[in-house]
Each structure stands twice: as structure tokens, then as C-alpha cells.
Scaffold this motif. Sequence first.
Motif, PDB file in Angstrom:
ATOM      1  N   UNK A 215      32.018   4.914   0.590  1.00 54.49           N
ATOM      2  CA  UNK A 215      30.642   5.013   1.086  1.00 54.49           C
ATOM      3  C   UNK A 215      30.404   6.357   1.766  1.00 54.49           C
ATOM      4  N   UNK A 216      31.416   6.812   2.523  1.00 55.86           N
ATOM      5  CA  UNK A 216      31.285   8.105   3.183  1.00 55.86           C
ATOM      6  C   UNK A 216      31.176   9.230   2.162  1.00 55.86           C
ATOM      7  N   UNK A 217      31.953   9.127   1.072  1.00 54.94           N
ATOM      8  CA  UNK A 217      31.896  10.157   0.029  1.00 54.94           C
ATOM      9  C   UNK A 217      30.519  10.191  -0.623  1.00 54.94           C
ATOM     10  N   UNK A 218      29.966   8.990  -0.885  1.00 55.55           N
ATOM     11  CA  UNK A 218      28.631   8.919  -1.487  1.00 55.55           C
ATOM     12  C   UNK A 218      27.591   9.483  -0.531  1.00 55.55           C
ATOM     13  N   UNK A 219      27.693   9.096   0.752  1.00 55.76           N
ATOM     14  CA  UNK A 219      26.746   9.597   1.742  1.00 55.76           C
ATOM     15  C   UNK A 219      26.864  11.109   1.893  1.00 55.76           C
ATOM     16  N   UNK A 220      28.097  11.614   1.894  1.00 60.55           N
ATOM     17  CA  UNK A 220      28.294  13.059   2.005  1.00 60.55           C
ATOM     18  C   UNK A 220      27.650  13.781   0.831  1.00 60.55           C
ATOM     19  N   UNK A 221      27.843  13.230  -0.368  1.00 61.37           N
ATOM     20  CA  UNK A 221      27.231  13.827  -1.556  1.00 61.37           C
ATOM     21  C   UNK A 221      25.716  13.832  -1.438  1.00 61.37           C
ATOM     22  N   UNK A 222      25.160  12.684  -0.985  1.00 58.89           N
ATOM     23  CA  UNK A 222      23.703  12.595  -0.847  1.00 58.89           C
ATOM     24  C   UNK A 222      23.178  13.538   0.232  1.00 58.89           C
ATOM     25  N   UNK A 223      23.929  13.627   1.345  1.00 56.69           N
ATOM     26  CA  UNK A 223      23.499  14.523   2.424  1.00 56.69           C
ATOM     27  C   UNK A 223      23.504  15.973   1.954  1.00 56.69           C
ATOM     28  N   UNK A 224      24.550  16.358   1.220  1.00 55.43           N
ATOM     29  CA  UNK A 224      24.612  17.721   0.703  1.00 55.43           C
ATOM     30  C   UNK A 224      23.471  17.987  -0.267  1.00 55.43           C
ATOM     31  N   UNK A 225      23.155  16.977  -1.107  1.00 53.27           N
ATOM     32  CA  UNK A 225      22.037  17.137  -2.042  1.00 53.27           C
ATOM     33  C   UNK A 225      20.722  17.278  -1.285  1.00 53.27           C
ATOM     34  N   UNK A 226      20.537  16.444  -0.247  1.00 54.01           N
ATOM     35  CA  UNK A 226      19.306  16.537   0.547  1.00 54.01           C
ATOM     36  C   UNK A 226      19.235  17.867   1.288  1.00 54.01           C
ATOM     37  N   UNK A 227      20.378  18.303   1.826  1.00 54.54           N
ATOM     38  CA  UNK A 227      20.419  19.587   2.528  1.00 54.54           C
ATOM     39  C   UNK A 227      20.028  20.728   1.604  1.00 54.54           C
ATOM     40  N   UNK A 228      20.554  20.683   0.394  1.00 55.53           N
ATOM     41  CA  UNK A 228      20.236  21.721  -0.583  1.00 55.53           C
ATOM     42  C   UNK A 228      18.756  21.690  -0.958  1.00 55.53           C
ATOM     43  N   UNK A 229      18.186  20.482  -1.018  1.00 59.15           N
ATOM     44  CA  UNK A 229      16.780  20.342  -1.402  1.00 59.15           C
ATOM     45  C   UNK A 229      15.837  20.805  -0.299  1.00 59.15           C
ATOM     46  N   UNK A 230      16.164  20.457   0.951  1.00 58.18           N
ATOM     47  CA  UNK A 230      15.257  20.783   2.057  1.00 58.18           C
ATOM     48  C   UNK A 230      15.421  22.208   2.583  1.00 58.18           C
ATOM     49  N   UNK A 231      16.542  22.863   2.223  1.00 58.65           N
ATOM     50  CA  UNK A 231      16.802  24.200   2.749  1.00 58.65           C
ATOM     51  C   UNK A 231      15.644  25.179   2.500  1.00 58.65           C
ATOM     52  N   UNK A 232      15.098  25.272   1.263  1.00 54.99           N
ATOM     53  CA  UNK A 232      13.999  26.234   1.055  1.00 54.99           C
ATOM     54  C   UNK A 232      12.765  25.911   1.877  1.00 54.99           C
ATOM     55  N   UNK A 233      12.560  24.617   2.202  1.00 56.28           N
ATOM     56  CA  UNK A 233      11.361  24.232   2.950  1.00 56.28           C
ATOM     57  C   UNK A 233      11.505  24.539   4.441  1.00 56.28           C
ATOM     58  N   UNK A 234      12.608  24.065   5.048  1.00 57.25           N
ATOM     59  CA  UNK A 234      12.773  24.280   6.484  1.00 57.25           C
ATOM     60  C   UNK A 234      13.021  25.744   6.820  1.00 57.25           C
ATOM     61  N   UNK A 235      13.539  26.531   5.872  1.00 54.59           N
ATOM     62  CA  UNK A 235      13.714  27.960   6.145  1.00 54.59           C
ATOM     63  C   UNK A 235      12.376  28.687   6.234  1.00 54.59           C
ATOM     64  N   UNK A 236      11.317  28.038   5.734  1.00 53.16           N
ATOM     65  CA  UNK A 236       9.987  28.625   5.872  1.00 53.16           C
ATOM     66  C   UNK A 236       9.396  28.377   7.255  1.00 53.16           C
ATOM     67  N   UNK A 237      10.100  27.572   8.059  1.00 50.61           N
ATOM     68  CA  UNK A 237       9.594  27.229   9.379  1.00 50.61           C
ATOM     69  C   UNK A 237       8.832  25.917   9.335  1.00 50.61           C
ATOM     70  N   UNK A 238       8.366  25.454  10.486  1.00 48.92           N
ATOM     71  CA  UNK A 238       7.615  24.207  10.578  1.00 48.92           C
ATOM     72  C   UNK A 238       6.144  24.488  10.287  1.00 48.92           C
ATOM     73  N   UNK A 239       5.797  24.451   9.020  1.00 49.43           N
ATOM     74  CA  UNK A 239       4.416  24.626   8.572  1.00 49.43           C
ATOM     75  C   UNK A 239       3.981  23.348   7.867  1.00 49.43           C
ATOM     76  N   UNK A 240       2.669  23.075   7.766  1.00 54.94           N
ATOM     77  CA  UNK A 240       2.229  21.855   7.068  1.00 54.94           C
ATOM     78  C   UNK A 240       2.748  21.755   5.642  1.00 54.94           C
ATOM     79  N   UNK A 241       2.751  22.877   4.911  1.00 52.22           N
ATOM     80  CA  UNK A 241       3.193  22.844   3.510  1.00 52.22           C
ATOM     81  C   UNK A 241       4.687  22.538   3.406  1.00 52.22           C
ATOM     82  N   UNK A 242       5.500  23.239   4.190  1.00 57.60           N
ATOM     83  CA  UNK A 242       6.958  23.023   4.111  1.00 57.60           C
ATOM     84  C   UNK A 242       7.326  21.641   4.651  1.00 57.60           C
ATOM     85  N   UNK A 243       6.655  21.191   5.714  1.00 55.27           N
ATOM     86  CA  UNK A 243       6.956  19.879   6.298  1.00 55.27           C
ATOM     87  C   UNK A 243       6.608  18.753   5.329  1.00 55.27           C
TER      88      UNK A 243
END
Length: 585
Positions: A215-243
Amino acid sequence: MITLLLPLLERVGLIILLANLLMISPFYKRMMYERDSRRARLVLILTFSAFAIISNFTGVLVNAPFDIGNGGLVSLSSHTSIANTRTLTIGMSGLIGGPFVGFFVGLISGSVRWFQGGNAPHTYFISSLLIGLFSGLLGQMSLRKKSYPPVWQGSLCGALMEIIQMLCIYIFSPDKTQAVELIQTIAIPMVFVNALGTGIFLSIILGTLAQEESMKAIQTHDVLALTNTTLPYFRQGLTPASAQKAAIEIQKFMRVSAVSVTNRTSILAHVGAASDHHIPAKRIITDLSKEVIETGKIHVAKHKHEIGCHVADCPLEAAIVVPLFVKGKVAGTFKLYFTDADKISYVEEELAQGLGNIFSSQLELGQMAIEQGLLKDAEIKSLQAQVNPHFLFNAINTISALMRIDSEKARHLLLQLGNYFRANINSTRHNLISVEEEMNHLNAYLSIEQARFPNRFDIHMLIPQELYQAAIPPFIIQILVENALKHAFTGRKKDNHVTISISQEDKLLHLQVKDNGKGIDADLLPKLGKEVISSSGGTGSAIENLNRRLRSLFGDASQFKISSSDQGACFDVTIPYHIIEGEAE
């Protein structure tokens, strides 16, 4: 023998049931990972001692002449023995916790068994201590490796521990004949049951931990996938579009009823349930979010009133609110909402806290990138805005002198001076301009210089028409030409030539400014463009600034080479090639 085997299997079933109940508990799961700590050892001693005492009081009575009987198990008569799963429990405690745990579980359970009485009760006290120590020594080997013994080793150990008990019965019993008869009655069933029970008990632990790791391996994989997905958005800062984009991805990953992202004052995005009143661009409406922003601590609300939404029919019943930090200060929050409070578990809380740390790091990286970009842009603008005041004074003096003898030429030079400064101002708004714009700027500069020094130098331009829209840094050609005019032809009033050539090869643009002057001193050549130097001819700061600009804009993709001989100096610049679309403003 069979008569004893079935009741013993029932007792093993009770122990196995207790093991299953324990391994469901997150507390005991953590203990299984931390079993070499002092706290874990104490918990294991108490737990397995309780198991062993239960085994003592749920055993099967064996009456002389050694038939299976019924009777009280709290206080045994002198002719009575008891067949139980105490050895299984003590052996498991040693395999899991090592000799320290095994010894004390053996001591406690052996003492209880002694107080129960029966036929030679001291025998079971001694055997309990020995079983605890021997199983602990076997468990110590796997404990050092941070692992558990395989099931077959556990079963073998269980059988060996029961054999130790049989040996103790024979050695320490005063009546050897009675001891042999007892061993003949209980040995085979108890060895079999103990081996079977130990193997099953160990398989439950190993299976639970393996499932946990999976379960930890699956969660780690999912967290890494989510991190990779959200990185371009949160790097833009807290804006309505990125949020908004980040909230959609978080809800998809976490499978919660709603996700909200805020800054310190407003809702930037809300996806999912209650979107009718948790509206982006509105001020934060829940007291819970305000509290998290003020305290900077994660908060879990498991009741609707804790959320603090002032809309009476809001479907959100529970929430996890996580602060987002930038440079140690709360910049906003992200919130996981649930329409069913029972769906919040320890896993969701830990995962939300971990994601909060990741998202905060992404925001901070984005902030650093923005600040670095602004700093680099400010540095380039500052370098671009540096204009030699002597050029302005000389141009004004030249125009002033010409006004008396050739007013039309003076007017033309005044217009060129205006064009030069207009181009200078426009160029500072852009990091890159077209070759055409740079040449217009250069021509304005050359018009004034040639008016000051008529017929002293000739400029040759070898620039294909198709490269006039190529992108180059502002002033790059003008600085190199100005450098040649100032330093290459000292003492010479004729036959001074500067050649400007631009070419394109693959994805690179090559720019060269070459003169036929006296060349550069050999001791200055290695330093030129890399540092400010001290010489009678100048400091080389303009060339050094130019090289810095190239590194800032293009990094390793740019090259700046300087060569010199007694036939003149040559400046070669290579940068990535691309076209300026449209006209510069």
C-alpha cells in the motif's frame, strides 16, 4: 492423542484471532516496525504476557493416569497437568522481540503457571524461561537484519521450543515414570500444534506488513504522480488559474468530496461538493480556514460545526485543512472536504500533511524562480541602460559646431541622436530584439561618430536579408563596434576597417565583428570579457558586461570568443537561432 489435538487446535484458534485483531490496529503495526525500541519492547512484553496468561487459563486438563478431563484451570490439583499454547506465545514473543522480550514473557507466564499448581509446577516455570531465551536468541538474528524469520523457520522454532518443554518435564519431574507417561500423551499433539500455530501467527504478521508495504508503494507512486502533475501549477504561485487546475488534480487523486485552495484572504478554487457557495474569488467563509492561516497548523474537523461554514444546508461534514508555506510564512491553504465524516482516517491525515509539505516546496520553488527571473531581468535592463555619458557630450558638441557651418547636417545628426536614444529606451524593454532593430541603432551611432571623425573608418556589413529578423541581445553589435573604434585604431587616421558579419548554421546564429587594428595585448587577452581589467586603453567593462548578459540569457548555449593578432582583433559570438515574430514595440 487425537482427543487432545482437537481442543488444542481450538485454543490456537483463539490466539490466532487475537493476533489478527492486533495487526488490524495501526498502533501495533507501528510496533512491528519499531520492535527494537525500548517502548516497543515494553508493549510486546505486556501484550504477549497477556496472551500467555490467557493460554494458561484456556488450556486442556490432563488428569492422572493421563486422560483428558475437565476441571478448574485457576488452581490445579497435585495430580493434574495442563496442555496449553503457552509455549507458542512465549516462542513468538522471543522471535519478534528478541531475548529480552522472550525472557520477561517467559518469566511472567511461567510464574502464573507455577501459581496454578498441578503436577511439578516448577518444571513449567523453568521451561518458560528457557523457551523465552532460546526463541529470543533465534529472533535476535532476524532482528539485527531488520526483518522477520520466514514461516518455515518459525514453525521449526515452534516445534523445537515444545521439545525443550518436553525435555524439562522429563529432567525436572521427580517421578520419571509419570513424566514419561505425560510426555507420551501430550508430546506429539503439542509439538504439532505449536509448530502450526507459530507458523500461522508469523504468517499473519508477515502478510500484514507485506500488504502495508504494498500500500505504501502504491501511495508513493500516486504521490509522485500527483507531485509531478501539480508542479507546473504551484510553481506559478497561488493564482486562480493555477489553483483551479491543481484542485482538480488533487480531488482526482485523493477521491474526496471536494478540494479547495485559498490564499490568505480569498478562495482561489473550489472543486466538488458545495461549489454553489464556496465560490472562487469570494473571501474565505469558514472559520476553520481562518484558524489554520492564523496558527499555521494542520487542523482536522470531524464534525460539521467545526468547519464553521455559515450556510445552513452545506453538505460538507468533515475537512482536513493544511497550511501552505512560502519562506516560513503561511501563504494559503488547501482543504480536503468530506460529505461523510467516517471517511476520514489516519491515512488521509498523514497523506494530507505530506502533500502540504510538497505543495509548499513547489510554491517556494516557483517563488524563487520568479524572483531569480526578476533579478536577472533587472540586471540585464541595468546593463542595457548603461550609456557612456561622454558619447552624449561629444555628440552635442559635434552638433553644436556643425550648426554654424552646416545646419542641415546638424539637423540630420540631431535626428539621428534622437533615434539613437529612442532605440536605446525601446531596447531596454526587451531581452531580445531583431538584427534589423540593432542595425538601425548602430547606424544612428555611426552617423554621429563619422561626423566627429570624417573618413577615419569604414564599416562593412555582411548580413543576409533573411537574418534581419533573427533575435539577438540589444547593443551587442554596437558595443563591439564601439570597442573597435575606440581601441583598435589608436594613432591611425586612415585605412581603418571594421567588418560585421552574421551567418546561420543549423540552430545557431554566428555573429562576428572583426577589425584590422593593432590587436590586443597578449597579457590582457585571457582576461578580456571575463573580468574588469586595468589598462591605459580602458577597463574592458563593456565587454565583460556583454559576456555576462550572454550567460544570463542563454547559459551554456552561448559562446563568446576573442582572438587577436598583429593584423587585428576578432570577436565571435554564437547564440541559439530563432526569429523575432512581428515588430518590437
